[in-house]
Motif scaffolding. Sequence first.
Motif, PDB file in Angstrom:
ATOM      1  N   THR A   1      24.789  41.474  47.003  1.00  0.00           N
ATOM      2  CA  THR A   1      25.889  40.883  47.759  1.00  0.00           C
ATOM      3  C   THR A   1      25.496  40.683  49.214  1.00  0.00           C
ATOM      4  O   THR A   1      24.476  41.190  49.673  1.00  0.00           O
ATOM      5  CB  THR A   1      27.152  41.771  47.680  1.00  0.00           C
ATOM      6  OG1 THR A   1      26.850  43.055  48.248  1.00  0.00           O
ATOM      7  CG2 THR A   1      27.595  41.952  46.240  1.00  0.00           C
TER       8      THR A   1
ATOM      9  N   ASN B   1      31.618  41.576  43.279  1.00  0.00           N
ATOM     10  CA  ASN B   1      30.580  42.496  43.768  1.00  0.00           C
ATOM     11  C   ASN B   1      29.223  42.325  43.097  1.00  0.00           C
ATOM     12  O   ASN B   1      28.458  43.284  42.969  1.00  0.00           O
ATOM     13  CB  ASN B   1      31.054  43.944  43.638  1.00  0.00           C
ATOM     14  CG  ASN B   1      31.010  44.660  44.975  1.00  0.00           C
ATOM     15  OD1 ASN B   1      31.026  44.039  46.037  1.00  0.00           O
ATOM     16  ND2 ASN B   1      30.951  45.975  44.938  1.00  0.00           N
TER      17      ASN B   1
ATOM     18  N   ILE C   1      38.234  44.560  41.436  1.00  0.00           N
ATOM     19  CA  ILE C   1      38.181  44.982  42.846  1.00  0.00           C
ATOM     20  C   ILE C   1      38.562  46.453  42.944  1.00  0.00           C
ATOM     21  O   ILE C   1      37.902  47.254  43.628  1.00  0.00           O
ATOM     22  CB  ILE C   1      39.128  44.123  43.709  1.00  0.00           C
ATOM     23  CG1 ILE C   1      38.570  42.703  43.880  1.00  0.00           C
ATOM     24  CG2 ILE C   1      39.346  44.760  45.091  1.00  0.00           C
ATOM     25  CD1 ILE C   1      39.560  41.722  44.476  1.00  0.00           C
TER      26      ILE C   1
ATOM     27  N   LYS D   1      31.905  45.784  52.109  1.00  0.00           N
ATOM     28  CA  LYS D   1      33.110  45.192  51.523  1.00  0.00           C
ATOM     29  C   LYS D   1      32.867  44.782  50.074  1.00  0.00           C
ATOM     30  O   LYS D   1      31.742  44.479  49.679  1.00  0.00           O
ATOM     31  CB  LYS D   1      33.563  43.977  52.338  1.00  0.00           C
ATOM     32  CG  LYS D   1      34.037  44.326  53.741  1.00  0.00           C
ATOM     33  CD  LYS D   1      34.698  43.140  54.406  1.00  0.00           C
ATOM     34  CE  LYS D   1      35.283  43.527  55.760  1.00  0.00           C
ATOM     35  NZ  LYS D   1      36.050  42.419  56.378  1.00  0.00           N
ATOM     36  N   VAL D   2      33.940  44.779  49.299  1.00  0.00           N
ATOM     37  CA  VAL D   2      33.864  44.283  47.927  1.00  0.00           C
ATOM     38  C   VAL D   2      33.827  42.759  48.007  1.00  0.00           C
ATOM     39  O   VAL D   2      34.731  42.135  48.562  1.00  0.00           O
ATOM     40  CB  VAL D   2      35.083  44.733  47.090  1.00  0.00           C
ATOM     41  CG1 VAL D   2      34.999  44.144  45.684  1.00  0.00           C
ATOM     42  CG2 VAL D   2      35.169  46.254  47.035  1.00  0.00           C
ATOM     43  N   GLU D   3      32.767  42.175  47.485  1.00  0.00           N
ATOM     44  CA  GLU D   3      32.575  40.725  47.585  1.00  0.00           C
ATOM     45  C   GLU D   3      33.132  40.016  46.351  1.00  0.00           C
ATOM     46  O   GLU D   3      32.806  40.366  45.218  1.00  0.00           O
ATOM     47  CB  GLU D   3      31.085  40.414  47.721  1.00  0.00           C
ATOM     48  CG  GLU D   3      30.786  38.931  47.862  1.00  0.00           C
ATOM     49  CD  GLU D   3      29.299  38.658  47.961  1.00  0.00           C
ATOM     50  OE1 GLU D   3      28.771  38.654  49.084  1.00  0.00           O
ATOM     51  OE2 GLU D   3      28.661  38.472  46.901  1.00  0.00           O
TER      52      GLU D   3
ATOM     53  N   GLU E   1      35.762  48.633  41.616  1.00  0.00           N
ATOM     54  CA  GLU E   1      34.673  48.797  42.579  1.00  0.00           C
ATOM     55  C   GLU E   1      35.087  49.675  43.753  1.00  0.00           C
ATOM     56  O   GLU E   1      34.310  50.458  44.275  1.00  0.00           O
ATOM     57  CB  GLU E   1      34.216  47.428  43.087  1.00  0.00           C
ATOM     58  CG  GLU E   1      33.382  46.657  42.102  1.00  0.00           C
ATOM     59  CD  GLU E   1      32.112  47.410  41.746  1.00  0.00           C
ATOM     60  OE1 GLU E   1      31.209  47.494  42.607  1.00  0.00           O
ATOM     61  OE2 GLU E   1      32.027  47.956  40.632  1.00  0.00           O
ATOM     62  N   ARG E   2      36.341  49.547  44.146  1.00  0.00           N
ATOM     63  CA  ARG E   2      36.858  50.369  45.254  1.00  0.00           C
ATOM     64  C   ARG E   2      36.820  51.856  44.858  1.00  0.00           C
ATOM     65  O   ARG E   2      36.397  52.706  45.646  1.00  0.00           O
ATOM     66  CB  ARG E   2      38.278  49.928  45.586  1.00  0.00           C
ATOM     67  CG  ARG E   2      38.872  50.609  46.812  1.00  0.00           C
ATOM     68  CD  ARG E   2      40.269  50.087  47.046  1.00  0.00           C
ATOM     69  NE  ARG E   2      40.269  48.761  47.649  1.00  0.00           N
ATOM     70  CZ  ARG E   2      41.030  47.743  47.259  1.00  0.00           C
ATOM     71  NH1 ARG E   2      41.826  47.889  46.214  1.00  0.00           N
ATOM     72  NH2 ARG E   2      40.960  46.583  47.884  1.00  0.00           N
TER      73      ARG E   2
END
Length: 209
Positions: free
Chosen positions: A39, A177, A201, A44-46, A204-205
Amino acid sequence: MLKHLVLAFAMLALAPLAAQAQDFKEGEDYDLITPPIRTTTGDKVEVVEFFWYGCGHCYSFEPLIGQWKKGLAEDVQFVGSPAVWNKPMELHAKAFYTAEVLGVGEAMHPVLFQAMNVDRKRLQSDKEIKALFTANGVSAEDFDKAYNSFGVNSQVRQANSRARAAKITGTPEMMVNGKYRISTRKAGSQANMLKVADFLIEKERAAGE
């Protein structure tokens, strides 16, 4: 009347919890990307949207994803990535990155979509694309400088590599991500694509905590 209002507010309060509880499965609702793609958004979550200005499905997806982006948390970064499968699409990708470089992406993005989907312009030459930009307030000199720059051409190549690495099969598709690919075919609808994106999201968070 009061009883109905209390019930309505209770249902609204429970709606987010119901959405969070919705479980999507790998292979059924989305695909795992192997190997994962690096990424570009740091911690940050992309979230990447693969699109093409000439795609009618992307055009109809635009209002949905535009509204969805407004609600993204600060730890999520959205990235537009034009698909590049042939020479005309390469020109359209150059148009996207030219607009970004010139700081007119927000204005030109809908203009380019409308030109191809509503006005039926094919935009198959540099001249046509330049005319569209100049008709919307961009000077010819500024356009030429950005459109023919190393930076724009480099970003087009990167977009092409990104799409190939993600193994996208159509547009619009999304990637979370660098690990997960979301398609309309798997998700079932464009609205569900965004629900799956929200789910991933959060996944991944939670993994990053």
